[in-house]
Write an enzyme that holds these catalytic residues in place. Structure first.
Site, PDB file in Angstrom:
ATOM      1  N   GLU A  83     -24.015  22.429  23.255  1.00  0.00           N
ATOM      2  CA  GLU A  83     -24.681  23.559  24.059  1.00  0.00           C
ATOM      3  C   GLU A  83     -24.347  23.602  25.447  1.00  0.00           C
ATOM      4  O   GLU A  83     -23.887  22.386  26.263  1.00  0.00           O
ATOM      5  CB  GLU A  83     -26.285  23.509  24.059  1.00  0.00           C
ATOM      6  CG  GLU A  83     -26.806  23.444  22.702  1.00  0.00           C
ATOM      7  CD  GLU A  83     -28.383  23.082  22.607  1.00  0.00           C
ATOM      8  OE1 GLU A  83     -28.961  23.514  21.636  1.00  0.00           O
ATOM      9  OE2 GLU A  83     -28.572  21.972  23.214  1.00  0.00           O
TER      10      GLU A  83
ATOM     11  N   CYS B 172     -24.227  24.800  33.153  1.00  0.00           N
ATOM     12  CA  CYS B 172     -24.400  23.355  32.609  1.00  0.00           C
ATOM     13  C   CYS B 172     -23.517  22.903  31.534  1.00  0.00           C
ATOM     14  O   CYS B 172     -23.858  23.630  30.318  1.00  0.00           O
ATOM     15  CB  CYS B 172     -26.054  23.120  32.495  1.00  0.00           C
ATOM     16  SG  CYS B 172     -26.385  21.407  32.190  1.00  0.00           S
TER      17      CYS B 172
ATOM     18  N   CYS C 161     -25.395  11.317  22.562  1.00  0.00           N
ATOM     19  CA  CYS C 161     -25.283  10.453  23.831  1.00  0.00           C
ATOM     20  C   CYS C 161     -25.592   9.206  23.414  1.00  0.00           C
ATOM     21  O   CYS C 161     -26.451   8.944  22.662  1.00  0.00           O
ATOM     22  CB  CYS C 161     -26.354  10.917  25.037  1.00  0.00           C
ATOM     23  SG  CYS C 161     -26.027  10.085  26.582  1.00  0.00           S
TER      24      CYS C 161
ATOM     25  N   CYS D  59     -31.576   7.230  27.037  1.00  0.00           N
ATOM     26  CA  CYS D  59     -32.596   7.281  27.894  1.00  0.00           C
ATOM     27  C   CYS D  59     -33.972   7.785  27.086  1.00  0.00           C
ATOM     28  O   CYS D  59     -33.917   8.600  26.269  1.00  0.00           O
ATOM     29  CB  CYS D  59     -32.363   8.295  28.948  1.00  0.00           C
ATOM     30  SG  CYS D  59     -31.125   7.729  29.944  1.00  0.00           S
TER      31      CYS D  59
ATOM     32  N   CYS E  90     -35.091  11.550  26.769  1.00  0.00           N
ATOM     33  CA  CYS E  90     -34.410  12.663  26.518  1.00  0.00           C
ATOM     34  C   CYS E  90     -33.877  12.906  25.146  1.00  0.00           C
ATOM     35  O   CYS E  90     -33.503  11.908  24.480  1.00  0.00           O
ATOM     36  CB  CYS E  90     -32.876  12.268  27.534  1.00  0.00           C
ATOM     37  SG  CYS E  90     -31.526  13.200  27.232  1.00  0.00           S
TER      38      CYS E  90
ATOM     39  N   GLY F 262     -24.815  14.577  26.916  1.00  0.00           N
ATOM     40  CA  GLY F 262     -23.735  13.448  27.019  1.00  0.00           C
ATOM     41  C   GLY F 262     -23.801  12.690  28.486  1.00  0.00           C
ATOM     42  O   GLY F 262     -24.440  13.249  29.353  1.00  0.00           O
ATOM     43  N   GLU F 263     -22.895  11.794  28.343  1.00  0.00           N
ATOM     44  CA  GLU F 263     -23.035  10.771  29.741  1.00  0.00           C
ATOM     45  C   GLU F 263     -21.373  11.084  29.939  1.00  0.00           C
ATOM     46  O   GLU F 263     -20.725  10.263  29.476  1.00  0.00           O
ATOM     47  CB  GLU F 263     -23.277   9.464  29.596  1.00  0.00           C
ATOM     48  CG  GLU F 263     -22.893   8.681  30.768  1.00  0.00           C
ATOM     49  CD  GLU F 263     -23.222   8.870  32.159  1.00  0.00           C
ATOM     50  OE1 GLU F 263     -24.456   9.370  32.356  1.00  0.00           O
ATOM     51  OE2 GLU F 263     -22.530   8.914  32.965  1.00  0.00           O
TER      52      GLU F 263
ATOM     53  N   SER G  13     -23.052  14.572  36.789  1.00  0.00           N
ATOM     54  CA  SER G  13     -24.222  13.787  36.968  1.00  0.00           C
ATOM     55  C   SER G  13     -24.180  12.734  35.871  1.00  0.00           C
ATOM     56  O   SER G  13     -23.736  12.784  34.766  1.00  0.00           O
ATOM     57  CB  SER G  13     -25.324  14.716  36.288  1.00  0.00           C
ATOM     58  OG  SER G  13     -26.494  13.804  36.148  1.00  0.00           O
TER      59      SER G  13
ATOM     60  N   SER H 289     -28.775   9.725  38.345  1.00  0.00           N
ATOM     61  CA  SER H 289     -30.190   9.759  37.472  1.00  0.00           C
ATOM     62  C   SER H 289     -30.822   8.487  37.928  1.00  0.00           C
ATOM     63  O   SER H 289     -30.540   7.305  37.326  1.00  0.00           O
ATOM     64  CB  SER H 289     -30.088   9.830  36.036  1.00  0.00           C
ATOM     65  OG  SER H 289     -29.639  11.209  35.773  1.00  0.00           O
TER      66      SER H 289
ATOM     67  N   HIS I  42     -34.571   7.906  38.679  1.00  0.00           N
ATOM     68  CA  HIS I  42     -35.692   7.897  37.945  1.00  0.00           C
ATOM     69  C   HIS I  42     -36.764   6.814  38.154  1.00  0.00           C
ATOM     70  O   HIS I  42     -37.734   6.978  37.808  1.00  0.00           O
ATOM     71  CB  HIS I  42     -35.269   7.886  36.519  1.00  0.00           C
ATOM     72  CG  HIS I  42     -34.562   8.890  35.935  1.00  0.00           C
ATOM     73  ND1 HIS I  42     -34.535  10.253  36.598  1.00  0.00           N
ATOM     74  CD2 HIS I  42     -33.665   9.196  34.962  1.00  0.00           C
ATOM     75  CE1 HIS I  42     -33.591  10.909  35.958  1.00  0.00           C
ATOM     76  NE2 HIS I  42     -32.865  10.451  34.990  1.00  0.00           N
TER      77      HIS I  42
ATOM     78  N   ASN J 290     -39.772  17.367  31.130  1.00  0.00           N
ATOM     79  CA  ASN J 290     -39.720  18.247  30.236  1.00  0.00           C
ATOM     80  C   ASN J 290     -40.151  17.650  28.829  1.00  0.00           C
ATOM     81  O   ASN J 290     -39.505  16.655  28.350  1.00  0.00           O
ATOM     82  CB  ASN J 290     -38.516  19.015  29.988  1.00  0.00           C
ATOM     83  CG  ASN J 290     -38.145  19.903  31.280  1.00  0.00           C
ATOM     84  OD1 ASN J 290     -38.840  20.556  31.773  1.00  0.00           O
ATOM     85  ND2 ASN J 290     -36.898  19.836  31.744  1.00  0.00           N
TER      86      ASN J 290
ATOM     87  N   CYS K  41     -33.520  20.588  31.218  1.00  0.00           N
ATOM     88  CA  CYS K  41     -32.809  19.241  31.143  1.00  0.00           C
ATOM     89  C   CYS K  41     -33.764  18.345  29.861  1.00  0.00           C
ATOM     90  O   CYS K  41     -34.817  18.488  29.863  1.00  0.00           O
ATOM     91  CB  CYS K  41     -33.487  18.448  32.586  1.00  0.00           C
ATOM     92  SG  CYS K  41     -32.708  19.210  33.768  1.00  0.00           S
TER      93      CYS K  41
HETATM   94  N1  SAH Z   1     -25.802  11.644  31.414  1.00  0.00           N
HETATM   95  C1  SAH Z   1     -26.292  12.450  32.594  1.00  0.00           C
HETATM   96  C2  SAH Z   1     -26.703  13.851  32.477  1.00  0.00           C
HETATM   97  C3  SAH Z   1     -27.898  13.917  31.723  1.00  0.00           C
HETATM   98  S1  SAH Z   1     -28.745  15.463  31.874  1.00  0.00           S
HETATM   99  C4  SAH Z   1     -27.228  11.636  33.440  1.00  0.00           C
HETATM  100  O1  SAH Z   1     -27.960  10.643  33.143  1.00  0.00           O
HETATM  101  O2  SAH Z   1     -27.404  11.998  34.575  1.00  0.00           O
HETATM  102  C5  SAH Z   1     -29.151  15.788  33.305  1.00  0.00           C
HETATM  103  C6  SAH Z   1     -30.828  15.094  33.716  1.00  0.00           C
HETATM  104  O3  SAH Z   1     -31.680  15.621  33.216  1.00  0.00           O
HETATM  105  C7  SAH Z   1     -30.790  13.741  34.175  1.00  0.00           C
HETATM  106  O4  SAH Z   1     -31.315  13.674  35.430  1.00  0.00           O
HETATM  107  C8  SAH Z   1     -31.656  13.340  33.058  1.00  0.00           C
HETATM  108  O5  SAH Z   1     -32.228  12.134  33.284  1.00  0.00           O
HETATM  109  C9  SAH Z   1     -32.615  14.526  33.101  1.00  0.00           C
HETATM  110  N2  SAH Z   1     -33.510  14.381  31.748  1.00  0.00           N
HETATM  111  C10 SAH Z   1     -33.134  13.986  30.640  1.00  0.00           C
HETATM  112  N3  SAH Z   1     -34.322  14.164  29.869  1.00  0.00           N
HETATM  113  C11 SAH Z   1     -35.143  14.866  30.611  1.00  0.00           C
HETATM  114  C12 SAH Z   1     -36.495  15.417  30.045  1.00  0.00           C
HETATM  115  N4  SAH Z   1     -36.999  15.254  29.003  1.00  0.00           N
HETATM  116  N5  SAH Z   1     -37.175  15.884  31.288  1.00  0.00           N
HETATM  117  C13 SAH Z   1     -36.862  15.906  32.577  1.00  0.00           C
HETATM  118  N6  SAH Z   1     -35.455  15.789  32.734  1.00  0.00           N
HETATM  119  C14 SAH Z   1     -34.799  15.048  31.970  1.00  0.00           C
END
Ligand code: SAH
Length: 399
Positions: A104, A146, A153, A157, A160, A202-203, A234, A258, A260, A334, A377
């Site tokens: 996507e 995006c 991935c 996490c 996610c 993905g990362e 990211s 990220s 967090h 989210n 996200c």
């Molecule tokens: N692998 C990369 C890109 C991930 S997506 C990374 O980790 O940065 C981009 C952002 O969305 C990241 O900061 C990720 O932690 C965040 N994200 C992932 N799942 C989420 C969720 N359920 N709610 C809010 N943010 C989320």
């Protein structure tokens, strides 16, 4: 290193997907067919700048070469299987790849005023403070895309959706770049694709070579010609990858990390890879990043109710980031199916942000985009046959 040698290595150039070749690599391939080297640039332009894949339409090439190209199977390696448009005009494109994998990418409208807070909050990454190429045609609608770098991935996490699905495979550079070419065709009148964020599935730094090549293709002046600072990669915080990205692109590509959580124990609950690259190491690496003047690293912080959203944790984060040029993007969790983590109350989010702002940081709450089409996200998940059951049909009409 890899870049220079790949441009000169004829066998690599020939093996690459046509869409993954840089102009010099095209020149190498075409030279073997007896074509002059400037043809490489011409073909690259047709594919990347003009998005034309039909050799018959490449009018400045010889008939002979058009015929040769027709036999080369030059196609976009995927197709848009469906487009889900949300109420705020976010469009989630489901792209089906040649092997049936579905990834996507998401077009996110950015709003019109480059100085409004909302713009930063929207796309997370727009460093308009230097503003030098900010020629705004008022009727233009600016949009961020995006993109995904992997199908699934491996980082796991816990909050996610992509992370919970595991890794299917990495995308090849052509599959990454084509998302931009396909998405561009979805733009409405007056809509301009302005920024790219590597924040989809993905990362990117776990798939470094393909990501780096995609960046070179996307920023090439004969192609789409994105300014590197309009692209943000990211990462979950893979320290060696951040170092490489900084070196290979002289810090010019935007970096989002990220974080967090401000301490290792909390971060490990959310981001398992923290065991390998703990916070101290990550911070040292960010301090060493060759950030150009007036640029900032984006710190992403997904707020999870009762886990990382307290005032005390905001204070710790403030201490942690001291001395690093950052802006902070707060992303209220989210909701994703099957996750134990909860969405923080709005007041909590506002308080967390206010503490950062009062300490002198730019901090934005990222508005939720497209969550009615599961394009927000962390909501991008594998839509293969085997996992589609994990998605409530209400959230994933196309899955
Ligand atoms: N692998 C990369 C890109 C991930 S997506 C990374 O980790 O940065 C981009 C952002 O969305 C990241 O900061 C990720 O932690 C965040 N994200 C992932 N799942 C989420 C969720 N359920 N709610 C809010 N943010 C989320």
């Amino acid at each position: 290193m890899s870049r220079a040698s790949s441009e000169l290595d004829p066998s690599l150039a020939a093996r690459l997907h046509p869409l993954a070749r840089l102009p010099a690599e095209w020149a190498t391939v075409l030279a073997r067919l007896g074509e002059p080297s400037y043809r490489g640039q011409q073909v690259f332009r047709w594919l990347h700048a003009r998005g034309v894949f039909d050799p018959a339409a490449m009018t400045d090439l010889s008939r002979n070469l058009r015929g040769t190209l027709a036999g080369m199977d030059i196609e976009v390696p995927g197709r848009v299987a469906s487009v889900h448009r949300s109420q705020d005009d976010t469009r989630k494109l489901l792209v089906e790849l040649a092997d049936g994998a579905r990834i996507e990418c998401v077009l996110i409208p950015m709003g019109r005023d480059p100085n409004a807070d909302e713009v930063d909050a929207d796309a997370a990454v727009i460093d308009d403070e230097d503003g030098d190429d900010e020629v705004l045609v008022p009727s233009n609608r600016r949009t961020t895309l995006c993109v995904s770098t992997q199908y699934g991935c491996a980082m796991g996490c816990t909050f996610c959706a992509s992370g919970k699905m595991g890794l299917g495979r990495g995308l090849d550079p052509a599959e990454i770049v084509q998302q931009v070419l396909l998405a561009r065709r979805q733009l409405g009148a007056g809509e301009v694709l302005r920024n790219l964020v590597f924040m989809g599935m993905g990362e990117p730094l776990h798939h470094y070579d393909a990501t780096a090549r995609a960046l070179r293709l996307l920023t090439h002046p004969d192609g789409l010609g994105f300014s590197p600072r309009r692209i943000t990669v990211s990462t979950v915080g893979l320290v060696p990858g951040i170092r490489r990205l900084g070196e290979d692109f002289a810090g010019k590509v935007g970096l989002a990390v990220s974080i967090h959580a401000p301490d290792d124990a909390t971060r490990e609950r959310l981001v398992p890879i923290n065991r390998r690259y703990p916070i101290a190491e990550l911070m040292a690496c960010l301090r060493a990043y060759p950030l150009p003047r007036r640029r900032r690293i984006t710190v992403e912080y997904t707020l999870v109710a009762g886990v990382n959203d307290s005032a005390g944790q905001a204070q710790e984060l403030i201490r942690l980031l001291r001395g690093i040029r950052v802006k902070v993007n707060l992303i209220p969790m989210n909701p994703i199916p099957g996750s134990p983590w909860g969405v923080p109350a709005d007041a909590r989010v506002a308080e967390f942000r206010d503490l950062l702002v009062r300490a002198g940081y730019s901090a934005f709450v990222r508005r939720r985009h497209g969550d009615d089409v599961a394009g927000a996200c962390g909501q991008l998940a594998i839509h293969g046959r085997s996992v589609v059951a994990a998605w409530p049909s209400k959230q994933e009409p196309g899955g």
